[in-house]
Design an enzyme around this catalytic site. Sequence first.
Site, mmCIF file in Angstrom:
data_model
loop_
_atom_site.group_PDB
_atom_site.id
_atom_site.type_symbol
_atom_site.label_atom_id
_atom_site.label_comp_id
_atom_site.label_asym_id
_atom_site.label_seq_id
_atom_site.Cartn_x
_atom_site.Cartn_y
_atom_site.Cartn_z
ATOM 1 N N ARG A 122 0.834 -1.213 0.000
ATOM 2 C CA ARG A 122 0.000 0.000 0.000
ATOM 3 C C ARG A 122 0.863 1.255 0.000
ATOM 4 N NH1 ARG A 122 -4.900 1.036 -1.905
ATOM 5 N NH2 ARG A 122 -5.920 2.717 -0.789
ATOM 6 N N PHE A 125 2.190 1.752 -3.384
ATOM 7 C CA PHE A 125 1.155 2.305 -4.255
ATOM 8 C C PHE A 125 1.096 3.826 -4.127
ATOM 9 C CE2 PHE A 125 -3.349 3.800 -4.261
ATOM 10 C CZ PHE A 125 -3.501 3.860 -5.637
ATOM 11 N N TYR A 126 1.078 4.340 -2.898
ATOM 12 C CA TYR A 126 0.989 5.795 -2.712
ATOM 13 C C TYR A 126 2.244 6.510 -3.213
ATOM 14 C CZ TYR A 126 -3.399 5.352 -0.257
ATOM 15 O OH TYR A 126 -4.709 5.090 0.057
ATOM 16 N N LYS A 127 3.403 5.893 -3.037
ATOM 17 C CA LYS A 127 4.637 6.490 -3.573
ATOM 18 C C LYS A 127 4.574 6.561 -5.101
ATOM 19 C CE LYS A 127 7.818 4.965 0.063
ATOM 20 N NZ LYS A 127 8.729 6.047 0.382
#
Length: 181
Positions: A122, A125-127
């Site tokens: 997760r 994913f945000y990076k």
Amino acid sequence: AQAEADVPATSLFGADRRLCSADVLSPLEVRARIEVAVLNFLATLSSPSSPAIPVLPLISRKSTNCSLRSGLLSDVSSVYLSYAFCKRSLMRENDAKAFVRVWKVMEMCYKILGEGKLVTQRELFYKLLSDSPKYFSCQRHVNQTIQDVVSLLRCTRQSLGIMASSRGALIGRLVLHVCVC
């Protein structure tokens, strides 16, 4: 069978087709495999005889194409992948995006391993969403690309510095007060 016949005995990334296991590697070994992948890709692009944008041969992630083998003398298990291949090319738009996603995830893993850190899928994913929103619009893209990189580099997800996290996981001190009534 046709896809397998089209993949050369050694892929663009110097991986022998017969070596289809996901190894547990140190960060230095993973970074070295990423460097080899980049160098081989650049060598193919800059070949004076026939420069070309190569296809990205990846081992198929279908459930029928893998098995788990437990170590006999240790707790280490290995995931073995067979010889079914799929290809990614820059010639089709969806494949081109998947091709770029593989390079972006390898780049991020290279940085993470260099810093000696671990990230959850997760967090990754945000990076990637903040870095490359055009290519990573949902968690599924990251999850599938991680599988592609695992297949390509023949190493485990944990070796890439990526760990799965269950929902509701807590980090830090936790104090529980139990009230008996």
